[in-house]
Scaffold this motif. Sequence first.
Motif, PDB file in Angstrom:
ATOM      1  N   ASN A 191       0.827  -1.211   0.000  1.00 22.38           N
ATOM      2  CA  ASN A 191       0.000   0.000   0.000  1.00 22.38           C
ATOM      3  C   ASN A 191       0.861   1.261   0.000  1.00 22.38           C
ATOM      4  OD1 ASN A 191      -2.367  -1.492   0.019  1.00 22.38           O
ATOM      5  ND2 ASN A 191      -2.587  -1.423   2.246  1.00 22.38           N
ATOM      6  N   LEU A 192       1.983   1.203   0.683  1.00 15.69           N
ATOM      7  CA  LEU A 192       2.888   2.351   0.673  1.00 15.69           C
ATOM      8  C   LEU A 192       3.581   2.486  -0.682  1.00 15.69           C
ATOM      9  CD1 LEU A 192       4.523   2.012   4.215  1.00 15.69           C
ATOM     10  CD2 LEU A 192       2.675   3.564   3.517  1.00 15.69           C
ATOM     11  N   ALA A 193       3.914   1.360  -1.289  1.00 15.59           N
ATOM     12  CA  ALA A 193       4.613   1.401  -2.579  1.00 15.59           C
ATOM     13  C   ALA A 193       3.779   2.092  -3.649  1.00 15.59           C
ATOM     14  CB  ALA A 193       4.973  -0.018  -3.019  1.00 15.59           C
ATOM     15  N   VAL A 194       2.468   1.847  -3.660  1.00 19.59           N
ATOM     16  CA  VAL A 194       1.644   2.400  -4.740  1.00 19.59           C
ATOM     17  C   VAL A 194       1.360   3.881  -4.553  1.00 19.59           C
ATOM     18  CG1 VAL A 194       0.617   0.170  -5.305  1.00 19.59           C
ATOM     19  CG2 VAL A 194      -0.529   1.655  -3.655  1.00 19.59           C
ATOM     20  N   ARG A 195       1.946   4.477  -3.531  1.00 19.86           N
ATOM     21  CA  ARG A 195       1.888   5.936  -3.452  1.00 19.86           C
ATOM     22  C   ARG A 195       2.732   6.569  -4.558  1.00 19.86           C
ATOM     23  NH1 ARG A 195       2.039   7.768   2.952  1.00 19.86           N
ATOM     24  NH2 ARG A 195       0.330   6.425   3.654  1.00 19.86           N
ATOM     25  N   SER A 196       3.654   5.789  -5.078  1.00 20.23           N
ATOM     26  CA  SER A 196       4.462   6.267  -6.207  1.00 20.23           C
ATOM     27  C   SER A 196       3.640   6.172  -7.488  1.00 20.23           C
ATOM     28  CB  SER A 196       5.723   5.417  -6.344  1.00 20.23           C
ATOM     29  OG  SER A 196       6.342   5.656  -7.601  1.00 20.23           O
ATOM     30  N   GLU A 197       3.742   7.186  -8.323  1.00 20.31           N
ATOM     31  CA  GLU A 197       2.997   7.209  -9.576  1.00 20.31           C
ATOM     32  C   GLU A 197       3.481   6.146 -10.561  1.00 20.31           C
ATOM     33  OE1 GLU A 197       5.738  10.672 -11.736  1.00 20.31           O
ATOM     34  OE2 GLU A 197       3.654  11.085 -11.180  1.00 20.31           O
ATOM     35  N   HIS A 198       4.625   5.526 -10.271  1.00 23.78           N
ATOM     36  CA  HIS A 198       5.175   4.525 -11.182  1.00 23.78           C
ATOM     37  C   HIS A 198       4.606   3.121 -10.937  1.00 23.78           C
ATOM     38  CE1 HIS A 198       8.029   7.475 -12.575  1.00 23.78           C
ATOM     39  NE2 HIS A 198       8.457   7.677 -11.338  1.00 23.78           N
ATOM     40  N   PHE A 199       3.833   2.967  -9.857  1.00 25.56           N
ATOM     41  CA  PHE A 199       3.353   1.647  -9.473  1.00 25.56           C
ATOM     42  C   PHE A 199       1.823   1.620  -9.431  1.00 25.56           C
ATOM     43  CE2 PHE A 199       7.604   2.112  -7.869  1.00 25.56           C
ATOM     44  CZ  PHE A 199       8.188   0.870  -8.060  1.00 25.56           C
ATOM     45  N   VAL A 200       1.255   0.445  -9.657  1.00 26.07           N
ATOM     46  CA  VAL A 200      -0.200   0.272  -9.594  1.00 26.07           C
ATOM     47  C   VAL A 200      -0.513  -0.987  -8.799  1.00 26.07           C
ATOM     48  CG1 VAL A 200      -0.304  -0.995 -11.812  1.00 26.07           C
ATOM     49  CG2 VAL A 200      -2.342   0.154 -10.929  1.00 26.07           C
ATOM     50  N   ALA A 201      -1.481  -0.891  -7.897  1.00 23.36           N
ATOM     51  CA  ALA A 201      -1.855  -2.027  -7.058  1.00 23.36           C
ATOM     52  C   ALA A 201      -2.584  -3.079  -7.881  1.00 23.36           C
ATOM     53  CB  ALA A 201      -2.750  -1.557  -5.916  1.00 23.36           C
ATOM     54  N   GLU A 202      -2.189  -4.321  -7.686  1.00 24.16           N
ATOM     55  CA  GLU A 202      -2.930  -5.426  -8.324  1.00 24.16           C
ATOM     56  C   GLU A 202      -4.364  -5.465  -7.820  1.00 24.16           C
ATOM     57  OE1 GLU A 202      -4.787  -9.287  -8.323  1.00 24.16           O
ATOM     58  OE2 GLU A 202      -3.735  -8.521  -6.560  1.00 24.16           O
ATOM     59  N   GLY A 203      -4.581  -5.204  -6.544  1.00 22.60           N
ATOM     60  CA  GLY A 203      -5.941  -5.023  -6.045  1.00 22.60           C
ATOM     61  C   GLY A 203      -6.526  -6.174  -5.255  1.00 22.60           C
ATOM     62  N   GLY A 204      -5.898  -7.337  -5.301  1.00 19.55           N
ATOM     63  CA  GLY A 204      -6.416  -8.469  -4.532  1.00 19.55           C
ATOM     64  C   GLY A 204      -7.829  -8.834  -4.930  1.00 19.55           C
ATOM     65  N   ALA A 205      -8.683  -9.057  -3.949  1.00 21.17           N
ATOM     66  CA  ALA A 205     -10.059  -9.487  -4.208  1.00 21.17           C
ATOM     67  C   ALA A 205     -10.851  -8.454  -4.986  1.00 21.17           C
ATOM     68  CB  ALA A 205     -10.760  -9.794  -2.886  1.00 21.17           C
ATOM     69  N   ARG A 206     -10.439  -7.188  -4.932  1.00 17.02           N
ATOM     70  CA  ARG A 206     -11.176  -6.137  -5.637  1.00 17.02           C
ATOM     71  C   ARG A 206     -10.949  -6.192  -7.146  1.00 17.02           C
ATOM     72  NH1 ARG A 206      -8.069  -1.988  -3.435  1.00 17.02           N
ATOM     73  NH2 ARG A 206      -9.254  -0.411  -4.600  1.00 17.02           N
ATOM     74  N   ASN A 207      -9.962  -6.945  -7.578  1.00 15.43           N
ATOM     75  CA  ASN A 207      -9.656  -7.054  -9.006  1.00 15.43           C
ATOM     76  C   ASN A 207     -10.505  -8.165  -9.615  1.00 15.43           C
ATOM     77  OD1 ASN A 207      -8.440  -7.485 -11.568  1.00 15.43           O
ATOM     78  ND2 ASN A 207      -6.461  -6.773 -10.799  1.00 15.43           N
ATOM     79  N   VAL A 208     -11.381  -7.813 -10.541  1.00 18.46           N
ATOM     80  CA  VAL A 208     -12.274  -8.808 -11.145  1.00 18.46           C
ATOM     81  C   VAL A 208     -11.497  -9.886 -11.883  1.00 18.46           C
ATOM     82  CG1 VAL A 208     -14.290  -7.310 -11.318  1.00 18.46           C
ATOM     83  CG2 VAL A 208     -12.608  -7.313 -13.185  1.00 18.46           C
ATOM     84  N   ALA A 209     -10.315  -9.529 -12.387  1.00 27.41           N
ATOM     85  CA  ALA A 209      -9.515 -10.522 -13.107  1.00 27.41           C
ATOM     86  C   ALA A 209      -8.984 -11.585 -12.159  1.00 27.41           C
ATOM     87  CB  ALA A 209      -8.365  -9.846 -13.851  1.00 27.41           C
ATOM     88  N   ARG A 210      -8.612 -11.192 -10.936  1.00 22.26           N
ATOM     89  CA  ARG A 210      -8.149 -12.183  -9.967  1.00 22.26           C
ATOM     90  C   ARG A 210      -9.284 -13.152  -9.637  1.00 22.26           C
ATOM     91  NH1 ARG A 210      -4.842 -12.124  -4.267  1.00 22.26           N
ATOM     92  NH2 ARG A 210      -3.186 -11.450  -5.669  1.00 22.26           N
ATOM     93  N   ARG A 211     -10.453 -12.624  -9.315  1.00 29.44           N
ATOM     94  CA  ARG A 211     -11.562 -13.496  -8.918  1.00 29.44           C
ATOM     95  C   ARG A 211     -12.002 -14.390 -10.071  1.00 29.44           C
ATOM     96  NH1 ARG A 211     -14.016  -8.755  -7.203  1.00 29.44           N
ATOM     97  NH2 ARG A 211     -15.971  -9.305  -8.226  1.00 29.44           N
ATOM     98  N   ASP A 212     -12.115 -13.836 -11.264  1.00 29.08           N
ATOM     99  CA  ASP A 212     -12.614 -14.648 -12.377  1.00 29.08           C
ATOM    100  C   ASP A 212     -11.580 -15.658 -12.849  1.00 29.08           C
ATOM    101  OD1 ASP A 212     -14.876 -13.214 -12.034  1.00 29.08           O
ATOM    102  OD2 ASP A 212     -14.792 -12.113 -13.923  1.00 29.08           O
ATOM    103  N   GLY A 213     -10.291 -15.346 -12.633  1.00 33.58           N
ATOM    104  CA  GLY A 213      -9.272 -16.361 -12.884  1.00 33.58           C
ATOM    105  C   GLY A 213      -9.435 -17.537 -11.944  1.00 33.58           C
ATOM    106  N   MET A 214      -9.639 -17.243 -10.663  1.00 38.36           N
ATOM    107  CA  MET A 214      -9.842 -18.302  -9.682  1.00 38.36           C
ATOM    108  C   MET A 214     -11.136 -19.074  -9.945  1.00 38.36           C
ATOM    109  SD  MET A 214      -8.811 -16.033  -6.361  1.00 38.36           S
ATOM    110  CE  MET A 214      -8.256 -17.205  -5.150  1.00 38.36           C
ATOM    111  N   GLY A 215     -12.130 -18.382 -10.482  1.00 40.69           N
ATOM    112  CA  GLY A 215     -13.414 -19.021 -10.774  1.00 40.69           C
ATOM    113  C   GLY A 215     -13.340 -20.068 -11.859  1.00 40.69           C
TER     114      GLY A 215
END
Length: 426
Positions: A191-215
């Motif tokens: 969470n601290l790392a994504v304060r940098s404009e060069h990084f983007v959070a994968e998002g965990g459960a909030r990422n629809v791609a993560r959930r639908d991949g697991m599905g």
Amino acid sequence: MNGTKYHLMNVGTGREFDDTGWLLDDPAGGEPSLVRAVYERQQLDASHADRGLYRFADWLPVRRMLEGSCAPVTYKSEGLTGKLGLSNLFITFSGYWPAMGARMTTCSFKETEAYSVCGRLAEERILVVASAGNTARAFARVCSDNGIPLLLCVPSDNLDALWFSEPIAPCVRLISPVAGGDYFDAIHLSNLAVRSEHFVAEGGARNVARRDGMGTTVLSAATAIGRIPDYYFQSVGSGTGAIAAWEANLRLIADGRFGNNKMRLMVSQNAPFLPMYDAWRAGSRAMLPYDDDRARADAAEIDAKVLSNRRPPYSITGGLFDALSDTGGDIVAVTNSELRAAAVLFEELEGVDINPAAAVATASLMRAVAEGTVERDATIMLNITGGGEAAFKRDTGGAPFRLEPSLVFPLDPSPEEIVERIEKLF
């Protein structure tokens, strides 16, 4: 591939909107809620087996297909079926088991997440992933193989999970909290790392791609069996896989060819680390208080380290509480001794080793049968979320390469220091 056609829906409000690139939440705001992908193609075409995981691309929010993916494999059990006296036990296996057609070289269903998330990614920024171990191994392998910049945040005590048969490319970097930190501390770093404009959070459960991949585990089961199972067994750390199973179930009902029943979600945690179990047993949507020091001690005690998430998507609208409530599901607690016995029995009866988290799920099934919680003629899906590590290391001559942290931070790091130091890694 031109990309799967879909839009997003706020589970809490039902509001639908376009995915403008990497949305993790409804931009309109409101009460916290997961967002869900709504696919243009209502009936699934899973006939393209040569696409690996992307045989299920109709229901994956991806822009491209990456190289090297494999889909989960579902088969009807004989060994465990006979031992437990069941008639319709189906095992969905994600891992390394070439004889069954399973070739996930990280030996974990976390590959389903990585190939889906990275297939969705179109950002120029560097992806940041926090993990207790298996997720990091999967993302490291997929990103290394496909030249995708990645920053991993993994607890120092979990670094044994970062083994590989081949070196990891320098586009993948790892940072860790000091020894004694846990998964929550790794999440804090990310969470601290994504304060940098060069990084983007994968998002965990909030990422629809993560959930639908697991599905895709449920899609594998339903297409192999020809119907939606009656029961679904899986161990949970965050509960994201069970949420994904519920969402896949709803899509299969809408498809119309697999039945209209909702699987009863039977999920399990490894005692004594039981935050969701405790909340569920108390009938509480809200997570109960859990002292940080006690949580770290409990996480250190369990065999299934990957199940040690202190801030799971349990309470949020569309999260695990809602999934269990909607399906009549339940959470059980499994001890280390129970999971160890289940792992030995599974390998003896089915012919492949499984990881501790998968052994937790197997132990929960064994207990449900013994207690009469499931009907012996019910159609049951056992989600084996990782296995074949011993077989993979035998076949490849071991896994001699380790990913070591480029930086190690204290448990209360300075945000400014983290941003400054991690930017220099890439």
